[in-house]
Design an enzyme around this catalytic site. Structure first.
Site, PDB file in Angstrom:
ATOM      1  N   TYR A 230      -2.407  -9.752  15.783  1.00 37.50           N
ATOM      2  CA  TYR A 230      -2.448  -8.441  14.859  1.00 37.50           C
ATOM      3  C   TYR A 230      -3.465  -7.507  15.089  1.00 37.50           C
ATOM      4  O   TYR A 230      -2.839  -6.149  15.349  1.00 37.50           O
ATOM      5  CB  TYR A 230      -2.460  -9.212  13.392  1.00 37.50           C
ATOM      6  CG  TYR A 230      -2.813  -7.907  12.448  1.00 37.50           C
ATOM      7  CD1 TYR A 230      -1.715  -6.909  12.132  1.00 37.50           C
ATOM      8  CD2 TYR A 230      -3.964  -7.629  11.503  1.00 37.50           C
ATOM      9  CE1 TYR A 230      -1.828  -5.972  11.005  1.00 37.50           C
ATOM     10  CE2 TYR A 230      -4.130  -6.884  10.608  1.00 37.50           C
ATOM     11  CZ  TYR A 230      -2.836  -6.041  10.415  1.00 37.50           C
ATOM     12  OH  TYR A 230      -3.293  -4.963   9.354  1.00 37.50           O
TER      13      TYR A 230
ATOM     14  N   ARG B 230      -9.368 -20.955   9.262  1.00 39.34           N
ATOM     15  CA  ARG B 230      -7.858 -20.334   9.537  1.00 39.34           C
ATOM     16  C   ARG B 230      -8.097 -19.877  11.014  1.00 39.34           C
ATOM     17  O   ARG B 230      -8.871 -19.012  11.152  1.00 39.34           O
ATOM     18  CB  ARG B 230      -7.497 -19.430   8.358  1.00 39.34           C
ATOM     19  CG  ARG B 230      -6.127 -18.833   8.781  1.00 39.34           C
ATOM     20  CD  ARG B 230      -5.681 -17.977   7.738  1.00 39.34           C
ATOM     21  NE  ARG B 230      -6.420 -16.974   7.211  1.00 39.34           N
ATOM     22  CZ  ARG B 230      -6.330 -15.867   6.457  1.00 39.34           C
ATOM     23  NH1 ARG B 230      -5.160 -15.856   5.634  1.00 39.34           N
ATOM     24  NH2 ARG B 230      -6.892 -14.663   6.343  1.00 39.34           N
TER      25      ARG B 230
ATOM     26  N   ILE C 297       0.763  -1.266  -0.128  1.00 37.99           N
ATOM     27  CA  ILE C 297       0.084   0.044  -0.083  1.00 37.99           C
ATOM     28  C   ILE C 297       0.659   1.169   0.099  1.00 37.99           C
ATOM     29  O   ILE C 297       0.572   2.351  -0.587  1.00 37.99           O
ATOM     30  CB  ILE C 297      -0.948   0.048   1.444  1.00 37.99           C
ATOM     31  CG1 ILE C 297      -1.817  -1.282   1.197  1.00 37.99           C
ATOM     32  CG2 ILE C 297      -1.815   1.064   1.216  1.00 37.99           C
ATOM     33  CD1 ILE C 297      -2.689  -1.839   2.393  1.00 37.99           C
TER      34      ILE C 297
ATOM     35  N   ALA D 275       4.694   0.834   7.519  1.00 40.67           N
ATOM     36  CA  ALA D 275       5.607  -0.371   7.979  1.00 40.67           C
ATOM     37  C   ALA D 275       5.013  -1.022   8.810  1.00 40.67           C
ATOM     38  O   ALA D 275       4.884  -0.591  10.364  1.00 40.67           O
ATOM     39  CB  ALA D 275       6.935   0.417   8.299  1.00 40.67           C
TER      40      ALA D 275
HETATM   41  N1  UDP Z   1      -8.843 -17.019   2.526  1.00 39.25           N
HETATM   42  C1  UDP Z   1      -9.116 -18.260   1.991  1.00 39.25           C
HETATM   43  N2  UDP Z   1      -7.963 -18.941   1.239  1.00 39.25           N
HETATM   44  C2  UDP Z   1      -6.903 -18.778   1.252  1.00 39.25           C
HETATM   45  C3  UDP Z   1      -6.589 -17.307   1.566  1.00 39.25           C
HETATM   46  C4  UDP Z   1      -7.547 -16.463   2.209  1.00 39.25           C
HETATM   47  O1  UDP Z   1     -10.208 -18.916   2.117  1.00 39.25           O
HETATM   48  O2  UDP Z   1      -5.914 -19.297   0.835  1.00 39.25           O
HETATM   49  C5  UDP Z   1      -9.936 -16.371   2.922  1.00 39.25           C
HETATM   50  C6  UDP Z   1      -9.714 -15.813   4.368  1.00 39.25           C
HETATM   51  O3  UDP Z   1     -10.305 -16.975   5.406  1.00 39.25           O
HETATM   52  C7  UDP Z   1     -10.568 -14.469   4.390  1.00 39.25           C
HETATM   53  C8  UDP Z   1     -10.333 -14.097   2.970  1.00 39.25           C
HETATM   54  O4  UDP Z   1     -10.187 -14.984   2.134  1.00 39.25           O
HETATM   55  O5  UDP Z   1     -11.920 -14.681   4.888  1.00 39.25           O
HETATM   56  C9  UDP Z   1      -9.416 -12.956   2.853  1.00 39.25           C
HETATM   57  O6  UDP Z   1      -8.137 -13.336   3.379  1.00 39.25           O
HETATM   58  P1  UDP Z   1      -6.824 -12.587   3.311  1.00 39.25           P
HETATM   59  O7  UDP Z   1      -5.960 -13.233   3.861  1.00 39.25           O
HETATM   60  O8  UDP Z   1      -6.747 -12.204   1.920  1.00 39.25           O
HETATM   61  O9  UDP Z   1      -7.054 -11.128   4.115  1.00 39.25           O
HETATM   62  P2  UDP Z   1      -7.475 -11.018   5.703  1.00 39.25           P
HETATM   63  O10 UDP Z   1      -9.165 -10.984   5.855  1.00 39.25           O
HETATM   64  O11 UDP Z   1      -6.765 -11.934   6.429  1.00 39.25           O
HETATM   65  O12 UDP Z   1      -7.027  -9.522   6.077  1.00 39.25           O
END
Ligand code: UDP
Length: 325
Positions: A143, A279, A16, A76
């Site tokens: 985070y 996740r 970004i 950063a």
């Molecule tokens: N996601 C997924 N498979 C992947 C990566 C991400 O299903 O391999 C899903 C994740 O669970 C979330 C959405 O995609 O609901 C966006 O994830 P990303 O990591 O891009 O951004 P975050 O929401 O963690 O900031």
């Protein structure tokens, strides 16, 4: 208003931040980038900006970068939910301690405005969407905790600070010259493009059994250039004497993982996918109320999911191996 303003952009070699540097240089600002290049990319830094390679936790580097600064844009940071669950101490050190170091130097230098890249992850998983800024901040992963703590550090500072709580940043410079290049890549849209182009076997959907309309997680995807526009507006507001504030940066429209797969499917080609486990740290739904940003900053995103995917694809097509390729 930013013409000639001396701006320190930390993380200006990152995803970004590099887009912000390009736009700020186009507006005539005098930009200094402070980036450790741990995850940033030297070729992503606009040639009109001065790059100082250094860490925000290193007072000598920060002092040098801060000379004459009117304002700071602090990009950063570490920004991966999954990683933060595994290595929470690193998130405190880089995101909280790093912000504290920067804030101390910014106070000493008498900066007039500070913009922090914050996140929707500062809200908890039980917050109803669309999320307004006055919802309680009960982060559900390290985070989000680290960014909420960074906001608290800045709220106590002598200068006005604006917290821009990004929802899901995505997309790229439409001409394909700047884009997202993470190692390893963990973000949904680039992973979908890699799966659609055969660079990876398939995309794993992280949970298809959530309590959401199609069972997959819902997020609010915002084009990186729309995010940059909000930084410009926030800076201008504070440099004109306005207060700092917290703003959600989202479109107000939620998209499920399956909807993103379909959007990439339409633009790039079918995305092979398999349903997998949830996740850790993922909230099921994060959608912004973008009302305060519209009302107080005059900001609303102009680029929809189709434009986001089109621009992400333009970047990927011209840089299939990222900046190294
Ligand atoms: N996601 C997924 N498979 C992947 C990566 C991400 O299903 O391999 C899903 C994740 O669970 C979330 C959405 O995609 O609901 C966006 O994830 P990303 O990591 O891009 O951004 P975050 O929401 O963690 O900031």
């Amino acid at each position: 208003m930013l013409r000639g303003a001396r701006l320190l952009v930390t993380g200006g070699a990152g995803y970004i931040g590099s887009h912000a540097v390009r736009v700020l240089c186009d507006l005539g600002a005098d930009v200094v980038v402070l980036d450790s290049l741990y995850t940033g990319h030297r070729p992503a830094v606009d040639g009109r900006a001065r790059l100082i390679v250094g860490d925000v936790r290193d007072p000598a580097a920060v002092t040098e970068a801060m000379v004459g600064a009117d304002a700071v844009l602090h990009f950063a940071a570490l920004a991966l939910v999954g990683e933060s669950v595994r290595e929470p101490e690193r998130y405190v050190d880089v995101n909280v301690h790093g912000t504290r170091c920067l804030a101390q130097e910014a106070e000493a230098a008498g900066v007039k405005a500070f913009v922090l890249s914050s996140t929707a992850a500062t809200y908890g998983e039980d917050v109803p969407s669309p999320i307004t800024e006055d919802q309680p901040q009960r982060p559900c992963n390290p985070y989000g905790e680290s960014k909420a703590a960074a906001e608290a550090v800045l709220a106590a500072a002598a200068f006005p600070a604006t917290f821009l709580r990004y929802f899901n940043a995505a997309g790229a410079m439409p001409d394909g010259s700047l884009g997202e290049d993470h190692t390893p890549e963990t973000h949904l849209i680039p992973l979908c493009i890699q799966a659609a182009t055969g660079q990876r076997d398939q995309l794993t959907v992280f949970g298809a059994d959530w309590d959401t309309p199609d069972g997959t997680c819902v997020r609010d995807y915002v084009h990186v250039l729309d995010l940059v526009d909000a930084h410009v507006l926030a800076l201008e507001r504070m440099l004109a004497g306005g207060d700092g504030a917290a703003f959600n940066l989202g479109s107000g429209v939620g998209r499920s993982v399956r909807q993103v797969l379909d959007a990439v499917g339409s633009e790039v080609g079918p995305v092979p996918s398999v349903d997998g486990a949830r996740r850790p740290g993922d909230p099921p739904m994060l959608v912004a109320s973008a009302e305060r940003a519209r009302r107080e900053l005059g900001w609303s995103p102009t680029r929809d999911l189709a434009a986001i995917v089109r621009d992400a694809w333009a970047w990927h097509r011209s840089h299939p191996a990222g900046y190294a390729g």
